[in-house]
Design an enzyme around this catalytic site. Structure first.
Site, mmCIF file in Angstrom:
data_model
loop_
_atom_site.group_PDB
_atom_site.id
_atom_site.type_symbol
_atom_site.label_atom_id
_atom_site.label_comp_id
_atom_site.label_asym_id
_atom_site.label_seq_id
_atom_site.Cartn_x
_atom_site.Cartn_y
_atom_site.Cartn_z
ATOM 1 N N CYS A 341 0.840 -1.196 0.000
ATOM 2 C CA CYS A 341 0.000 0.000 0.000
ATOM 3 C C CYS A 341 0.877 1.249 0.000
ATOM 4 O O CYS A 341 1.339 1.678 1.065
ATOM 5 C CB CYS A 341 -0.936 0.006 1.207
ATOM 6 S SG CYS A 341 -2.013 1.461 1.264
ATOM 7 N N CYS A 344 -0.361 4.138 2.257
ATOM 8 C CA CYS A 344 -0.195 3.953 3.702
ATOM 9 C C CYS A 344 1.266 4.072 4.125
ATOM 10 O O CYS A 344 1.607 4.803 5.048
ATOM 11 C CB CYS A 344 -0.721 2.577 4.111
ATOM 12 S SG CYS A 344 -2.453 2.281 3.713
ATOM 13 N N ASP A 345 2.118 3.319 3.450
ATOM 14 C CA ASP A 345 3.495 3.162 3.915
ATOM 15 C C ASP A 345 4.486 4.115 3.263
ATOM 16 O O ASP A 345 5.621 4.237 3.719
ATOM 17 C CB ASP A 345 3.952 1.712 3.681
ATOM 18 C CG ASP A 345 3.090 0.712 4.446
ATOM 19 O OD1 ASP A 345 2.592 1.091 5.518
ATOM 20 O OD2 ASP A 345 2.919 -0.421 3.979
#
Length: 522
Positions: A341, A344-345
């Site tokens: 992701c 997200c990361d």
């Protein structure tokens, strides 16, 4: 910090505070501390029941803010500035600390209150992560409900030295009492089940006592939700059993092709689906994974928890998951540099060198997003052409810190035992091996259907998809399937919903015909 519109909305929310609360701000001489203090001052000015105290003793991370009912030791803390996706977490913490009741299931709330022991949670997040708020909000609620629980949200992009020291390489990452507890999206129910050792056994016993359903839907994504609504509207006994409601859509950021809705985001769409399902008499059983399908008169679904559910008909809507590279080192360094992701990361790799595996829309979109954060992005595409839309390819080509390598087959993820340090790939045209030194690998090579548990029991395509006809029927009478788990082409949210509706109507027709045949046989 807050524009006029956001301040007006916040003012409206804060009117729901019942009891006085305190905000304790820990600061240093940094610009971010000044930003956080400004935010807290604006919040305190909006409601007379909110008091503000500034701490400079260095005992807590700075900048950070703690929230507590007046006169109580704070158990909820935000290390960083909780804006972006975490602004909702901040608002809920203010309301709940001030006595505004949670909408969580009353039985679950009571279970949290009864937890014994000491539970000190630390959650590393990024403000761009759409999965993180669910975890933060669940842990904050636990801390507000139970004096044995504390919860700290930590912005990984702001506390980078701490992230590096603790080797945090994915968000959300949760530590409990200083030790790894979990990664990725977790619901309140899932978290409580992990800390309350007897919860799973009690729930399995309760599930075993349930009467057979007319239609049981396995999976809670768009296809499963649509099937549940259509089935329940027919007035038949309907249940949904799923690992998590929403499925893969919960990990989707922007949705711009859902007809009649110009733009939405995955979590928002899932919240609407869940609300719609709850308007009907549907028995929703989440945090459960299916293990086995059998038919012996009734259709039985065995769950990994040890429970068994029975139904006259079943609709399989278990969706799909991210496809993995299946190369040495991938699993060893998952969450330690290997990620799936980028939204997200990505912030955890600020200023670093990363690779994106895959040249489709997802891969090129990921590369474009990451290029604004990291030092350099290398895209590795297996074939000799990119599959991404032309507009995305043009944008990527215009960015100086994106390199695209075609005919590249990733053969190994390399690490130092703790984190990713690079990857190895083969040039498929020259048959030569190359090594890339980097710190992050984002895998974007499509989806794989969640049918491992059905192998040997159901007819699957060579890609692992469930074979269905135009009515959603499988080769087993009474067993239907819908959505991304099937061989229906074009994996799209709106198509999955149509499949779910069609499968529900097919199941209802099957039930009618079966009852007529039973009556005729009698």
């Amino acid at each position: 910090m807050l524009d006029a519109n956001l301040k007006k909305q916040l003012d409206t929310y804060l009117q729901n505070i019942v009891n006085p609360i305190e905000i304790l701000v820990s600061t240093d001489d940094s610009a971010k501390s000044k930003e956080l203090l400004s935010l807290c001052e604006e919040i305190a000015e909006l409601n007379s029941k909110i008091s503000l105290q500034v701490l400079t003793d260095g005992r807590e991370r700075a900048p950070s803010m703690a929230i507590a009912a007046q006169g109580q030791a704070p158990r909820v803390r935000f290390a960083g500035i909780p804006m972006g996706h975490e602004f909702t977490s901040l608002v809920l913490a203010l309301l709940q600390a001030g006595g505004y009741p949670s909408k969580a299931d009353p039985e679950l709330i009571e279970q949290v209150k009864q937890l014994q022991g000491e539970f000190h949670f630390e959650t590393y997040i990024s403000l761009s992560c759409q999965n993180c708020p669910d975890v933060v909000q669940a842990l904050n609620l636990m801390a507000i409900l139970n004096p044995n629980v504390t919860s700290v949200m930590i912005d990984g992009a702001l506390f980078q030295e701490e992230v590096a020291e603790r080797e945090i390489m994915a968000v959300p990452t949760v530590l409990l009492n200083g030790k790894p507890f979990g990664q990725g999206r977790m619901t309140l129910k899932e978290i409580v089940a992990k800390v309350d050792s007897g919860a799973a056994k009690r729930e399995a016993a309760a599930l075993n006592e349930k009467d057979p359903y007319d239609v049981l839907i396995v999976g809670g994504g768009p296809a499963g939700a649509a099937a549940a609504i259509y089935a329940a509207r027919k007035g038949i006994r309907t249940g949904i059993v799923a690992e998590r409601f929403g499925g893969q859509v919960m990990d989707t950021v922007g949705i711009e092709n859902f007809i009649s809705v110009n733009y939405t985001e995955g979590p928002k769409l899932v919240a609407s689906l869940e609300q719609h399902v709850k308007e009907y008499d549907v028995d929703v059983m989440d945090n459960q994974r299916a293990k086995k399908l059998r038919k012996d008169g009734l259709i039985e679904i065995d769950l990994e928890s040890g429970a068994t559910l029975k139904s006259k008909s079943v609709i399989l809507a278990t969706g799909a998951r991210w496809r993995e590279m299946n190369v040495p080192g991938e699993q060893e360094y998952r969450g330690k540099g290997v990620a799936y992701c980028p939204h997200c990361d990505g912030p955890l790799f600020k200023g670093k060198r990363v690779a994106v595996i895959g040249g489709g829309n997802s891969g090129i979109e990921a590369a474009i997003d990451l290029a604004g954060i990291v030092a350099h992005v290398t895209v590795l595409e297996f074939s000799d052409t990119l599959r991404a839309d032309a507009v995305l390819q043009k944008k990527a080509a215009s960015m100086s810190n994106i390199t695209i390598i075609k005919m590249a087959q990733t053969t190994e993820v390399r690490g130092d035992g703790k984190k990713v340090i690079g990857l190895t790939y083969k040039d498929r045209e020259r048959n030569e091996i190359y090594h890339l030194d980097l710190e992050g690998i984002f895998v974007q090579i499509g989806l794989i259907p969640n049918t491992d548990w059905l192998k040997g029991d159901l007819e699957l395509t060579r890609f692992g998809e469930i074979e269905v006809n135009s009515h959603g029927e499988t080769h087993i009478p009474g067993v239907f399937a819908a959505g991304d788990v099937t061989n229906v082409p074009y994996k799209q949210i709106i198509i999955a919903m149509g499949n779910g509706a069609g499968a529900a109507l097919g199941a209802f027709d099957y039930l009618i015909r079966s009852s007529v045949e039973d009556e005729a046989a009698a």
